[in-house]
Structure formats: C-alpha cells, structure tokens
Enzyme design. Structure first.
Site, PDB file in Angstrom:
ATOM      1  CG  PHE A  55      -7.201  -5.558  -0.764  1.00  0.00           C
ATOM      2  CD1 PHE A  55      -6.384  -4.447  -0.637  1.00  0.00           C
ATOM      3  CD2 PHE A  55      -7.201  -6.497   0.254  1.00  0.00           C
ATOM      4  CE1 PHE A  55      -5.576  -4.278   0.468  1.00  0.00           C
ATOM      5  CE2 PHE A  55      -6.397  -6.343   1.375  1.00  0.00           C
ATOM      6  CZ  PHE A  55      -5.581  -5.235   1.482  1.00  0.00           C
ATOM      7  CG  HIS A 105      -3.064   3.923   1.036  1.00  0.00           C
ATOM      8  ND1 HIS A 105      -3.403   3.533  -0.240  1.00  0.00           N
ATOM      9  CD2 HIS A 105      -3.230   2.825   1.817  1.00  0.00           C
ATOM     10  CE1 HIS A 105      -3.735   2.256  -0.225  1.00  0.00           C
ATOM     11  NE2 HIS A 105      -3.639   1.798   1.005  1.00  0.00           N
ATOM     12  CB  CYS A 152      -0.941  -0.007   1.206  1.00  0.00           C
ATOM     13  SG  CYS A 152      -2.216  -1.279   1.111  1.00  0.00           S
ATOM     14  CG  ASN A 177      -6.165  -0.836   0.294  1.00  0.00           C
ATOM     15  OD1 ASN A 177      -5.409  -0.501  -0.607  1.00  0.00           O
ATOM     16  ND2 ASN A 177      -5.721  -1.108   1.515  1.00  0.00           N
TER      17      ASN A 177
END
Length: 397
Positions: free
Chosen positions: A217, A307, A166, A340
C-alpha cells in the site's frame, strides 16, 4: 453550456448530449518516496523489530507485489514525535487521526488544484464536491476542509464517501456521474485522499496481513472534474461515462474485514479474494457491455482501467477474460510506481491509460491503422465484496 459548440481540433469523437464526461485528472503525493528495495530495512529499523522470519517473509512479499516505488506520509520525523505508533498494543487512534486528517486534506487540496488547472475553467464554476477517503474520521468531515482549503463557494453541494476502501474512487465516479447527468450545467470535483498511517503497525506473527500491507500500500491523492455537455471551446473531455453499476457479492462481507480500533485500522484480507474476483468478474463485465451490444468477443478490442488491488487480482482477471498482456499495462504501471493507493489508484491508472492511448494512436496514424479501443471498462473491487464498474468511451485524440 453544451456540446453544440464547435469542437477544438483533435476531437474525432462526438460527445453524447447529457452523458457525463471526465474533463480533467490530477494527482498529488506526500514528499516521502520509498524505494521497495530499501523498505524492509527501514521498516524493521523504525519498529525496532529483529524477527528474522518476519524479515524474510516481508522480503518475499516485496518482490511478489511488483511494486517498485511508493509515496508515504510516514517519516522518521513523525515517529520521533509519536514513538508510540511503533509500539505494539498502545492506544494511538487519536494520534493517528491527528496526523491523517491534516495529511489527507493537504494532499487532496494539491491534487484538486492540479486538476482544476488542467480543466481550464475558474474554480467558481464548480457546483458539487464528492470526497472519498478511508484514512480519516472527524466531524465535520474532510469534504468541508477540502472545500475550505480550495476556497469553494459555501453553496457548493458536498457528498462524502468514507471507508469504501479500494472501490472508493470508482464509487465516487459513479456518484459524480449521477450528479452531473441529473443537474444540467453542473461541474463536479471528485477528490480521493489516503494515507497508510491510519493502519501502520509494527510487524507481528499474529497479524500476517500487516506484512502484505507494508509491502503493497501507498499514500497519495487523486482528483477528477466530471460534467455533461462539455463546452468544447474550453473543456477537453477525456472519457464519456456511459453506464455505471455496483454489485455486492452475498455472504462475502468477511473477505475484506476492517475495523477502527484503539490502535488504528486493522485489516484482514482472505486468501480467496483473487479467486472470488476471478469467479465473478466476467458476468459483471457482461452486464455493462450488454448495454451497448458488446460481447466477450470484444474484450481485446476494449481498453481496461482496472484498480490494481495486487498482482494476483490482475493476473486472475487477465487469465479469466483471456486478455492480451498489454490490456492491463496501465494498471500494472500504476501498481509498480505508486503501490495500491486505495481509492486514489484508479486516477493514476486513467492517467497512464490516456498516455498509452495517445502513444498508440500516434503509431496507428503512422501505419494507417484504425483504433478499436473506443469502448472500455473502469473496474474496482472493495469491501463487501463490492464490484464497481463503469462502461466508458475514449474521447481522447
């Protein structure tokens, strides 16, 4: 080439000579759009799993992640061609890499083309390529296949960052900043590309984190053009990258633990990750802010491009720094719309950030208010545990 040229109308902030700037952003996604409300039924059907307890757990996770939609490479067609991907314990790393290597290149090429078009200069003006991915493994690497797909000059200088998770997008931005500032006149294409197929597995009570991944994700690609001393008659700088740092936290390397196995990538994510980030984020931010004399009293005068590793991480940061809720709205929107997407997500956050900044400035202009959000932080967290941070200036209208 340089900042001495007359700026186009709508550039109230001057660019500091020699400092790297983000000149354009771009993104791309696979064609498969997954609505979170239908994910559980589809996932359990495709993996032939009928465990009611796992189904309930995934249903709960799908709600708590705050994700609404995601794009994924995985499809029914792929599972028909490779049914072994949905079977527990089979060695499938070759099949996964065959799919992933092609998919990440295709998405990276598309995102890069979008970015280059927005930039407005010919592709031949690109001098460097920084490529980031945690979704492939091959020699030569994805950087070469991206350069080939775009038709870049064979003299383009390439850097490849693999398996940074990430924090990869922010790490790539830090590397691109260093290249830009040490190579006058250079223009760097930063491209990120990720797909979850590399770690797709059927649900299992022995691997509870797989359910978190299934609920959180997403896939996609991102791109940026970075360079110093922009030609203001052509280029439109968005953010100036003032200071970039990276820190790792000693003895936390098992907190985000990933391994490439015969069944693809397997991840274990420790429950204490949000707490670890909360405990260390303030001192990390203060290091960056101190370079221009900012303090904790300025937190809510800044913009925050964070993020979105998950809602718990964003909530902890917001609480620890006592941020106004709107300060993390771009991060929360990116999480809601794309999940994500690992290294890509910081690109999506920055795009939403620009959209919100422009909207806010229009409102302030109507109300004759001054904008206080010239300075801000770009933050990401990855395996290590590694903190990536960039102190940036907003240069947009």
């Amino acid at each position: 080439m340089g900042s001495e040229e007359e700026p186009k109308e709508g550039f109230p902030k001057m660019v500091n000579p020699g400092k790297a700037t983000i000149l354009a952003l771009g993104k791309a996604f696979p064609h498969q759009l997954v609505m979170q409300e239908f994910l559980v039924d589809g996932y359990f059907k495709n993996t032939n799993c009928d465990d009611p307890d796992l189904r309930k757990k995934l249903s709960r996770l799908c709600k708590t992640t705050t994700v609404k939609t995601r794009y994924v490479v995985m499809s029914e067609e792929i599972l028909k061609q490779y049914p072994e991907l949905a079977i527990e314990g089979l060695p499938t790393v070759k099949q996964r890499l065959d799919i992933c290597n092609d998919a990440v290149t295709e998405m990276a090429v598309e995102a890069s083309r979008v970015c280059i078009k927005k930039w407005g200069r010919p592709i031949s003006d690109l001098t460097h390529l920084v490529y980031v991915s945690s979704s492939e493994a091959r020699l030569p690497g994805g950087d070469l296949y991206l350069a080939k797909g775009l038709g870049l000059s064979p003299e383009t200088q390439r850097v490849m960052l693999y398996f940074m998770g990430c924090s990869g997008g922010a790490a790539g931005l830090r590397v691109a900043k260093d290249i830009a500032e040490n190579n006058p006149g250079s223009r760097i294409l930063l491209a990120t590309s990720e797909t979850t197929i590399i770690g797709f597995k059927p649900p299992s009570a022995d691997r509870p984190y797989d359910l978190v991944g299934a609920a959180l994700f997403g896939d996609g690609a991102g791109a940026m053009i970075i360079g110093s001393d922009p030609v203001l008659s052509i280029e439109r700088p968005l953010f100036e990258l003032h200071t970039a740092i990276q820190n790792f936290l000693p003895d936390t390397e098992k907190t985000i633990d990933g391994k490439l196995t015969e069944e693809g990538i397997s991840f274990k994510l420790a429950r204490e990750l949000p707490q670890i980030i909360e405990d260390n984020v303030e001192s990390f931010c203060e290091k960056l802010m101190a370079t221009v004399g900012l303090t904790d009293k300025d937190y809510n005068k800044m913009f925050w491009a964070v993020h979105p590793g998950g809602p718990a991480i964003l909530n902890r940061i917001e609480k620890r720094l006592d941020l106004f809720p709107e300060k993390l709205s771009a991060s929360r929107r990116a999480l809601m719309d794309y999940g994500n997407a690992s290294s890509n997500t910081i690109v999506y956050v920055l795009e939403y950030m620009i959209e919100e900044i422009l909207k806010k400035k229009q409102q302030q202009k109507k109300e004759s208010q001054e904008d206080e959000s010239e300075w801000g932080l770009i933050l990401a967290f990855g395996p290590g545990v590694t903190f990536e941070g960039i102190l940036a200036r907003n240069l947009t209208v």
